[in-house]
Design a protein around this motif. Structure first.
Motif, PDB file in Angstrom:
ATOM      1  N   PRO A  15       1.869   1.891   3.442  1.00 54.24           N
ATOM      2  CA  PRO A  15       2.158   1.893   1.998  1.00 54.24           C
ATOM      3  C   PRO A  15       3.523   2.501   1.682  1.00 54.24           C
ATOM      4  O   PRO A  15       4.224   2.040   0.783  1.00 54.24           O
ATOM      5  CB  PRO A  15       1.025   2.746   1.405  1.00 54.24           C
ATOM      6  N   VAL A  16       3.911   3.543   2.435  1.00 54.89           N
ATOM      7  CA  VAL A  16       5.192   4.210   2.178  1.00 54.89           C
ATOM      8  C   VAL A  16       6.351   3.254   2.481  1.00 54.89           C
ATOM      9  O   VAL A  16       7.281   3.103   1.691  1.00 54.89           O
ATOM     10  CB  VAL A  16       5.319   5.497   3.045  1.00 54.89           C
ATOM     11  N   VAL A  17       6.279   2.588   3.645  1.00 53.09           N
ATOM     12  CA  VAL A  17       7.354   1.669   4.041  1.00 53.09           C
ATOM     13  C   VAL A  17       7.432   0.488   3.068  1.00 53.09           C
ATOM     14  O   VAL A  17       8.516   0.085   2.641  1.00 53.09           O
ATOM     15  CB  VAL A  17       7.135   1.167   5.490  1.00 53.09           C
ATOM     16  N   GLU A  18       6.275  -0.052   2.689  1.00 53.30           N
ATOM     17  CA  GLU A  18       6.260  -1.206   1.777  1.00 53.30           C
ATOM     18  C   GLU A  18       6.800  -0.834   0.398  1.00 53.30           C
ATOM     19  O   GLU A  18       7.473  -1.633  -0.250  1.00 53.30           O
ATOM     20  CB  GLU A  18       4.840  -1.783   1.677  1.00 53.30           C
ATOM     21  N   ARG A  19       6.509   0.403  -0.006  1.00 58.07           N
ATOM     22  CA  ARG A  19       7.007   0.868  -1.314  1.00 58.07           C
ATOM     23  C   ARG A  19       8.532   1.062  -1.250  1.00 58.07           C
ATOM     24  O   ARG A  19       9.268   0.641  -2.127  1.00 58.07           O
ATOM     25  CB  ARG A  19       6.306   2.187  -1.662  1.00 58.07           C
ATOM     26  N   ILE A  23      11.211  -6.914   0.662  1.00 58.92           N
ATOM     27  CA  ILE A  23      10.014  -7.768   0.759  1.00 58.92           C
ATOM     28  C   ILE A  23      10.046  -8.837  -0.348  1.00 58.92           C
ATOM     29  O   ILE A  23       9.845 -10.025  -0.090  1.00 58.92           O
ATOM     30  CB  ILE A  23       8.721  -6.914   0.678  1.00 58.92           C
ATOM     31  N   ASP A  24      10.333  -8.389  -1.572  1.00 55.61           N
ATOM     32  CA  ASP A  24      10.380  -9.337  -2.710  1.00 55.61           C
ATOM     33  C   ASP A  24      11.443 -10.422  -2.464  1.00 55.61           C
ATOM     34  O   ASP A  24      11.237 -11.598  -2.785  1.00 55.61           O
ATOM     35  CB  ASP A  24      10.680  -8.591  -4.013  1.00 55.61           C
ATOM     36  N   GLU A  25      12.549 -10.000  -1.889  1.00 59.20           N
ATOM     37  CA  GLU A  25      13.653 -10.932  -1.602  1.00 59.20           C
ATOM     38  C   GLU A  25      13.195 -12.053  -0.642  1.00 59.20           C
ATOM     39  O   GLU A  25      13.563 -13.213  -0.797  1.00 59.20           O
ATOM     40  CB  GLU A  25      14.761 -10.103  -0.931  1.00 59.20           C
ATOM     41  N   MET A  26      12.340 -11.677   0.334  1.00 63.06           N
ATOM     42  CA  MET A  26      11.871 -12.680   1.304  1.00 63.06           C
ATOM     43  C   MET A  26      10.926 -13.695   0.668  1.00 63.06           C
ATOM     44  O   MET A  26      10.805 -14.818   1.138  1.00 63.06           O
ATOM     45  CB  MET A  26      11.185 -11.990   2.496  1.00 63.06           C
ATOM     46  N   TYR A  27      10.246 -13.264  -0.398  1.00 65.62           N
ATOM     47  CA  TYR A  27       9.313 -14.196  -1.062  1.00 65.62           C
ATOM     48  C   TYR A  27       9.913 -14.830  -2.313  1.00 65.62           C
ATOM     49  O   TYR A  27       9.277 -15.653  -2.964  1.00 65.62           O
ATOM     50  CB  TYR A  27       8.003 -13.468  -1.417  1.00 65.62           C
ATOM     51  N   ALA A  28      11.137 -14.446  -2.658  1.00 60.72           N
ATOM     52  CA  ALA A  28      11.777 -14.983  -3.875  1.00 60.72           C
ATOM     53  C   ALA A  28      11.926 -16.503  -3.765  1.00 60.72           C
ATOM     54  O   ALA A  28      12.303 -17.038  -2.732  1.00 60.72           O
ATOM     55  CB  ALA A  28      13.144 -14.342  -4.075  1.00 60.72           C
ATOM     56  N   GLY A  29      11.571 -17.184  -4.831  1.00 59.67           N
ATOM     57  CA  GLY A  29      11.744 -18.642  -4.849  1.00 59.67           C
ATOM     58  C   GLY A  29      10.644 -19.403  -4.135  1.00 59.67           C
ATOM     59  O   GLY A  29      10.694 -20.630  -4.046  1.00 59.67           O
ATOM     60  N   THR A  30       9.635 -18.678  -3.610  1.00 54.99           N
ATOM     61  CA  THR A  30       8.527 -19.406  -2.968  1.00 54.99           C
ATOM     62  C   THR A  30       7.339 -19.379  -3.906  1.00 54.99           C
ATOM     63  O   THR A  30       7.157 -18.430  -4.666  1.00 54.99           O
ATOM     64  CB  THR A  30       8.110 -18.738  -1.628  1.00 54.99           C
ATOM     65  N   ARG A  31       6.532 -20.414  -3.838  1.00 53.07           N
ATOM     66  CA  ARG A  31       5.338 -20.474  -4.708  1.00 53.07           C
ATOM     67  C   ARG A  31       4.208 -19.748  -4.016  1.00 53.07           C
ATOM     68  O   ARG A  31       3.794 -20.097  -2.912  1.00 53.07           O
ATOM     69  CB  ARG A  31       4.954 -21.928  -4.989  1.00 53.07           C
TER      70      ARG A  31
END
Length: 629
Positions: free
Chosen positions: A609-613, A619-627
């Motif tokens: 949780p600490v690393v993901e936070r 992380i958001d950048e890797m999923y940006a633009g994907t459905r």
């Protein structure tokens, strides 16, 4: 009743009793070795020894000193220090006084240290040095019950007008006071130890919670007495062994090793400085040591990097030898399981002999040349790395346990060890797998409960003694346990597929010699991604050879050439995975994960949780633009 059952069922109520028995049985035998750095600060350490009788003189003086300070049975004495011989002597002194040790990691910040001291109602703090004392001074007004701070290493400790009179004293002063008190009360220790009951609190270890405040795990005297007898009953260690102990003693894995040693009576060389491990091994020449997977990964990466630095031919030899080691380990372990013999086919045995002369012998020398076995615990070891060391003659026996089960619940049985499993239960430990795959444990090693948290205790400990570990696993027909993941860490993708991230992470560590830490992410997403931190010495060595010499770690990691290099390893990883497990995108982190930033526990486990936070943006950048969905 078998001899093992008799040994365990007739155990004394406490490790303090075992310590008195050990001192009486082998007073002149060597108990501990410890390093003394040279006065000039230059050159190698001088290693000194303590016999059991010499250790006892100091332990009893510490115990009597604490009693003279007013410490009562079961009252808490906190211990905030790195791993050193004084940690063990202080802990045994606390136990021989009938009191209980609260363990505090030296890396813990002032605020969390104060929480632990307050929550545990610790009356005395034994602090390693000026830095640990400073934390207690900073929070003294919040700790009205902390009557004294005892400093192990007084170098740099300055008197303070704000300290109450007599609040700070050195360990040497405590021992002098204790010795004087013992002269007037010669039977004091014997009386105190004989009054200890099995259910009396011995240790409070605070679990490094990934979220919220840490919980104090209450481990009574009987837990350690059982552990000592159960470790001896496995036959894995003998009185002739030399153990190298560097693990944090504030962690249950390090602490349990001290109990086993007292029962068996072998020598332990103690030095918690991780940066000294490579230097110490040839000096100590241990026959066994315990470590966490990160250490074996670092050694593996270091050997691979050294081979690569020797040029393409040397690296090719290393890669060939690594494959031979893995094949040899798989074949010999399989043969042993079926026939009881570790034989290998002639062709493989011949290749192994050549690889041994070229690669493995040097590796064994680096471990001191006498290593019979290593015990690995605290997190999963990537099987490919386990097989490599096994084939190279460095036998890694994986084990399993938790703070709540006094560390050692399972361990691989000597020659019959199986890489990829954590072995069989220790004598006296029961196991069953729940319907959802969770591992449940019951036995004399299980905690009494969480300190002052009855509701939290009830969540994991059933009235009939079964403890819910939170880990998912499988038992083989002949009783070997394989851990597949933490129950709460299992990822369910938006497509409904379950993924065990630790399994994928472990496979990547075996494939990529440059990785230090990796976190696989994908919960409620339609594909998996990874955050990857690289091993600094390994990647800077590569950078030097590839036109990136002189650049900082952050610059090397950001370079397109480095991203391309790691992409090749991610592709190789994906070839061996199911489609839904594959890593579609990854990001390299600008620095390695560490304990200081709270991303790893002191035993080097990932705090997801600490690393993901912290890296939510990546992380958001890797999923940006994907459905998603």
């Amino acid at each position: 009743m078998s001899d093992t059952q008799t040994l365990i069922e007739n155990r004394p109520p406490s490790v303090a009793t075992l310590f008195l028995e050990r001192v009486a049985a082998t007073p002149d035998a060597e108990a501990y070795r410890y390093p003394v750095p040279p006065a000039s600060g230059e050159g190698p350490d001088d290693w000194k020894s303590l016999s059991w009788a010499e250790a006892a003189d100091r332990v009893y003086a510490i115990a009597a000193g604490l009693i003279e300070l007013g410490v009562q049975p079961e009252e808490r004495v906190a211990l905030s220090s790195a791993t050193r011989v004084e940690w063990i002597l202080a802990d045994l002194g606390i136990l021989c006084a009938g009191a209980a040790t609260t363990t505090v990691y030296p890396q813990t910040n002032a605020e969390e240290s104060a929480f632990i001291l307050s929550d545990s109602d610790s009356r005395v703090l034994i602090a390693e040095d000026a830095a640990q004392l400073a934390k207690a001074r900073e929070k003294r007004t919040e700790l009205p019950d902390l009557a004294h701070v005892v400093v192990i290493d007084p170098k740099g400790v300055e008197p303070s007008d704000d300290d109450p009179e007599g609040w700070v004293l050195t360990l040497a002063e405590l021992e002098v006071r204790g010795a004087a008190y013992l002269e007037k009360n010669p039977d004091l220790i014997k009386k105190k130890v004989s009054a200890i009951t099995a259910d009396q609190l011995a240790t409070l270890i605070y679990t490094s919670g990934t979220t919220g405040r840490p919980k104090g795990v209450r481990l009574p005297q009987d837990n350690w007495s059982y552990m000592a007898k159960a470790i001896a009953a496995t036959g894995l260690v003998t009185a002739d062994d030399v153990q190298y102990l560097w693990l944090p003693l504030a962690h249950v894995f390090g602490k349990v090793l001290t109990s086993g040693q007292i029962e068996v009576g072998h020598v332990t060389a103690v030095d918690g400085r991780v940066d000294k491990i490579i230097e110490n091994l040839p000096v100590v020449q241990p026959t066994y040591m315990a470590a966490v997977p990160r250490i074996f990964e670092k050694v593996y990466n270091g050997v691979a990097a050294k081979a690569r630095a020797g040029g393409p031919a040397k690296y090719k030899i290393f890669q060939w030898a690594a494959e031979v080691a893995r094949e040899y380990a798989k074949v010999t372990q399989d043969n042993f399981r079926r026939t009881g013999s570790t034989s290998a086919p002639f062709g493989l045995a011949a290749k192994h002999k050549i690889a041994d002369a070229l690669v493995y012998a040097k590796l064994r020398e680096a471990f001191g040349g006498r290593l019979r076995a290593c015990v690995s615990g605290s997190a999963a070891l990537a099987p490919d790395i386990g097989y490599f060391f096994s084939g190279a003659g460095v036998h890694i026996l994986e084990g399993y346990g938790l703070t709540e089960s006094s560390a050692a619940s399972f361990v691989n049985p000597g020659e019959a060890y199986r890489t990829g499993t954590v072995g069989k239960p220790l004598p006296g430990c029961e196991v069953r797998i729940a319907d959802d795959g969770e591992i449940l444990l019951r036995g004399p090693g299980i905690m009494e409960g969480y300190h002052g948290l009855p509701e939290k205790t009830a969540e994991v400990l059933e009235p009939d003694g079964w403890f819910h570990t939170g880990d998912i696993g499988e038992l083989s027909a002949d009783g070997y346990l394989r851990i597949t993941d933490r129950k709460k860490d299992l990822i369910k993708t938006s497509g409904g597929k379950y993924i065990a991230p630790a399994e994928v992470e472990g496979q990547f560590k075996a494939v990529c010699p440059y990785v230090s830490n990796i976190l696989v992410h994908g919960a409620d997403r339609n594909f998996c991604t990874a955050l990857i931190a690289l091993d600094e010495p390994a990647i800077l060595g590569w950078a030097k050879e590839n036109g990136l010499g002189g650049k900082s770690y952050a610059e090397v990691v950001a370079a397109p050439e480095t991203v391309e290099l790691i992409d090749g390893y991610v592709k190789r990883l994906n070839e061996g995975l199911q489609r839904w497990q594959t890593i579609k995108k990854f990001r390299l982190l600008p620095r390695d994960l560490d304990v200081e930033h709270g991303e790893l526990t002191p035993s080097l486990k990932l705090k997801r949780p600490v690393v993901e936070r912290e890296y939510k943006g990546l992380i958001d950048e890797m999923y940006a633009g994907t459905r998603e969905g």
